[in-house]
Design an enzyme around this catalytic site. Sequence first.
Site, PDB file in Angstrom:
ATOM      1  N   GLU A 229       0.891  -1.167   0.000  1.00  0.00           N
ATOM      2  CA  GLU A 229       0.000   0.000   0.000  1.00  0.00           C
ATOM      3  C   GLU A 229       0.927   1.213   0.000  1.00  0.00           C
ATOM      4  OE1 GLU A 229      -1.515   3.017   0.730  1.00  0.00           O
ATOM      5  OE2 GLU A 229      -2.095   2.437   2.764  1.00  0.00           O
ATOM      6  N   CYS A 263      -1.920   8.957   2.724  1.00  0.00           N
ATOM      7  CA  CYS A 263      -1.810   8.457   1.349  1.00  0.00           C
ATOM      8  C   CYS A 263      -3.074   8.746   0.562  1.00  0.00           C
ATOM      9  CB  CYS A 263      -1.505   6.965   1.358  1.00  0.00           C
ATOM     10  SG  CYS A 263      -2.589   6.005   2.407  1.00  0.00           S
TER      11      CYS A 263
HETATM   12  P1  NDP Z   1       9.212   5.025   3.966  1.00  0.00           P
HETATM   13  O1  NDP Z   1       8.529   4.340   2.863  1.00  0.00           O
HETATM   14  O2  NDP Z   1      10.686   5.180   3.889  1.00  0.00           O
HETATM   15  O3  NDP Z   1       8.865   4.292   5.353  1.00  0.00           O
HETATM   16  C1  NDP Z   1       7.767   3.417   5.558  1.00  0.00           C
HETATM   17  C2  NDP Z   1       8.243   2.148   6.253  1.00  0.00           C
HETATM   18  O4  NDP Z   1       9.131   1.443   5.383  1.00  0.00           O
HETATM   19  C3  NDP Z   1       9.044   2.405   7.524  1.00  0.00           C
HETATM   20  O5  NDP Z   1       8.804   1.369   8.445  1.00  0.00           O
HETATM   21  C4  NDP Z   1      10.477   2.354   7.032  1.00  0.00           C
HETATM   22  O6  NDP Z   1      11.406   2.073   8.060  1.00  0.00           O
HETATM   23  C5  NDP Z   1      10.409   1.243   6.014  1.00  0.00           C
HETATM   24  N1  NDP Z   1      11.425   1.303   4.964  1.00  0.00           N
HETATM   25  C6  NDP Z   1      12.060   2.377   4.455  1.00  0.00           C
HETATM   26  N2  NDP Z   1      12.912   2.019   3.489  1.00  0.00           N
HETATM   27  C7  NDP Z   1      12.840   0.682   3.368  1.00  0.00           C
HETATM   28  C8  NDP Z   1      13.491  -0.295   2.548  1.00  0.00           C
HETATM   29  N3  NDP Z   1      14.390   0.050   1.644  1.00  0.00           N
HETATM   30  N4  NDP Z   1      13.156  -1.581   2.711  1.00  0.00           N
HETATM   31  C9  NDP Z   1      12.241  -1.948   3.615  1.00  0.00           C
HETATM   32  N5  NDP Z   1      11.592  -1.076   4.419  1.00  0.00           N
HETATM   33  C10 NDP Z   1      11.884   0.218   4.301  1.00  0.00           C
HETATM   34  O7  NDP Z   1       8.530   6.441   4.140  1.00  0.00           O
HETATM   35  P2  NDP Z   1       9.081   7.768   4.851  1.00  0.00           P
HETATM   36  O8  NDP Z   1       8.674   7.726   6.257  1.00  0.00           O
HETATM   37  O9  NDP Z   1      10.514   8.041   4.612  1.00  0.00           O
HETATM   38  O10 NDP Z   1       8.244   8.840   4.036  1.00  0.00           O
HETATM   39  C11 NDP Z   1       8.671   9.214   2.732  1.00  0.00           C
HETATM   40  C12 NDP Z   1       7.484   9.407   1.826  1.00  0.00           C
HETATM   41  O11 NDP Z   1       6.772   8.183   1.697  1.00  0.00           O
HETATM   42  C13 NDP Z   1       6.423  10.371   2.329  1.00  0.00           C
HETATM   43  O12 NDP Z   1       6.756  11.696   2.068  1.00  0.00           O
HETATM   44  C14 NDP Z   1       5.220   9.892   1.573  1.00  0.00           C
HETATM   45  O13 NDP Z   1       5.256  10.419   0.286  1.00  0.00           O
HETATM   46  C15 NDP Z   1       5.399   8.394   1.507  1.00  0.00           C
HETATM   47  N6  NDP Z   1       4.661   7.683   2.578  1.00  0.00           N
HETATM   48  C16 NDP Z   1       3.477   7.100   2.252  1.00  0.00           C
HETATM   49  C17 NDP Z   1       2.738   6.501   3.240  1.00  0.00           C
HETATM   50  C18 NDP Z   1       1.429   5.874   2.944  1.00  0.00           C
HETATM   51  O14 NDP Z   1       0.558   5.871   3.792  1.00  0.00           O
HETATM   52  N7  NDP Z   1       1.282   5.252   1.787  1.00  0.00           N
HETATM   53  C19 NDP Z   1       3.152   6.488   4.641  1.00  0.00           C
HETATM   54  C20 NDP Z   1       4.456   7.089   4.870  1.00  0.00           C
HETATM   55  C21 NDP Z   1       5.139   7.658   3.853  1.00  0.00           C
HETATM   56  P3  NDP Z   1      12.280   3.278   8.716  1.00  0.00           P
HETATM   57  O15 NDP Z   1      11.321   4.226   9.323  1.00  0.00           O
HETATM   58  O16 NDP Z   1      13.140   2.583   9.700  1.00  0.00           O
HETATM   59  O17 NDP Z   1      13.051   3.889   7.570  1.00  0.00           O
END
Ligand code: NDP
Length: 455
Positions: A229, A263
């Site tokens: 998602e 999102c």
């Molecule tokens: P991320 O996608 O980086 O983080 C979401 C989750 O994924 C966190 O638990 C994070 O861990 C983990 N994660 C990050 N990188 C990896 C990887 N390479 N492999 C596996 N897991 C990973 O989102 P951000 O918090 O950095 O936000 C960045 C952008 O993402 C936002 O500006 C927005 O555009 C989008 N976003 C969308 C969401 C939604 O609801 N669809 C929710 C949050 C963000 P960790 O925190 O340890 O990095």
Amino acid sequence: MSIESTNPATGDVIETYDETDASERDERLERAQAAFEEWRDVPIETRQRLLVDASDVLRENTEKYAELMTREMGKPIEQARAEVEKCAWVCDYYGEHAAEFLQDEVVAGDPNARTVVAHQPLGPILAIMPWNFPFWQVFRFAAPNLAAGNVGLLKHASNVPGCARAIEAIFRETGFPEDVFTTLLIDSSEIEAVIEDDRIQGVTLTGSDGAGRAVAETAGSKLKKTVLELGGSDPFVVLEDAPMDETVETAVQARLLNSGQSCIAAKRFIVVEDVYEEFVDRFVAEMDEQTVGDPLDEETDIGPQARPDLLDQLHEQVQETVEQGGEIRLGSERMDREGTFYPPTVLTAVPENAPADQEELFGPVATVFRVPDEEAAIEKANDTRFGLGASVWTDDLERGERVAREFDSGLAFVNELVKSDPRLPFGGVKDSGYGRELARDGIREFVNTKAIWVQ
Ligand code: NDP
């Protein structure tokens, strides 16, 4: 190694948590696997009853969990309370419906055989979750999966470790067997090893498309199923016959919920010529009325952005859009105060391919596009690599439903803001990911749909 939880409204460190090290991680995986072997045989009615008990624990402690979320990621407190209630709802929902969704289906097949389709749990499922709805995203995964007989391992976003721990404690306090739901406080660089571990049977991620791609690649190399998602850049289409009072009021809510960090927030407002000026004037005025401030204050509409780097990224996207010719109708300046606050911002005349046109803007920034008519509005709505939600505003419900069917999105709403609801499948198409959460579809993602032939 440790993980710090920081209050984005003040910059103060709330608490420091020890990371789960490699040996503890292995132990937790082992215990999760062992827990699964027993949990899968617990009658589904018992699993359902425990979920209903979890909803009681949530409701009895609403204020405690709401404050925890607000302190860790800055959500306005009233919205945090609503999030706790929604978690209780999803627990009640699967508490009531899980057995019905998973019951055997007897299929009329060969006359000499009894043919049945059964839905059996897969095992330990890894959930990689974001910070924006730190309770809801987790319960949306946990309720159907625990009801189905899977066990959950949570890798929560690094800025909400307190929420991760609290959720683990809720399941324990409720009486779920130990290790049926476990938290791993690990860095995202360590996820690959967990996904590759033979004990993990599936992975679900809510987050950015970058993280989604990385997870899908690793899981794919091990032939493990994923549900993704990811982000969205939802269109909010205003047709000439839209009920304007309600449309403007909801447009503001749809953009600003969770301080714009959702999102399924409406991000691109696509308005037909006839009502464009009226909509923009009223929308800008209403956005300007919103109060930015301390998220613990009941009067606050927009809290801080969840992390300093996310605030920087948002501001860069706005600046870049303006450099490319976008016009500022409201906001767009960083706020001169402590904490990661950003003002409500409205951009117009945004050129094609500018960040506000093509990227996800995760904050209180709205982009309004002018289009000649309905056909152009639909074309603009679909002109994005994302496909999560979309809404259309019109007095004509038949027209609204016809337009809704033309959106390239997993969710399409007429005269209502896009929202998740346990009773409806939730998920996207295109770069917004694949697979569905919630409803019957959600509980059937991580099960073995087994055909049984008895002759
Ligand atoms: P991320 O996608 O980086 O983080 C979401 C989750 O994924 C966190 O638990 C994070 O861990 C983990 N994660 C990050 N990188 C990896 C990887 N390479 N492999 C596996 N897991 C990973 O989102 P951000 O918090 O950095 O936000 C960045 C952008 O993402 C936002 O500006 C927005 O555009 C989008 N976003 C969308 C969401 C939604 O609801 N669809 C929710 C949050 C963000 P960790 O925190 O340890 O990095």
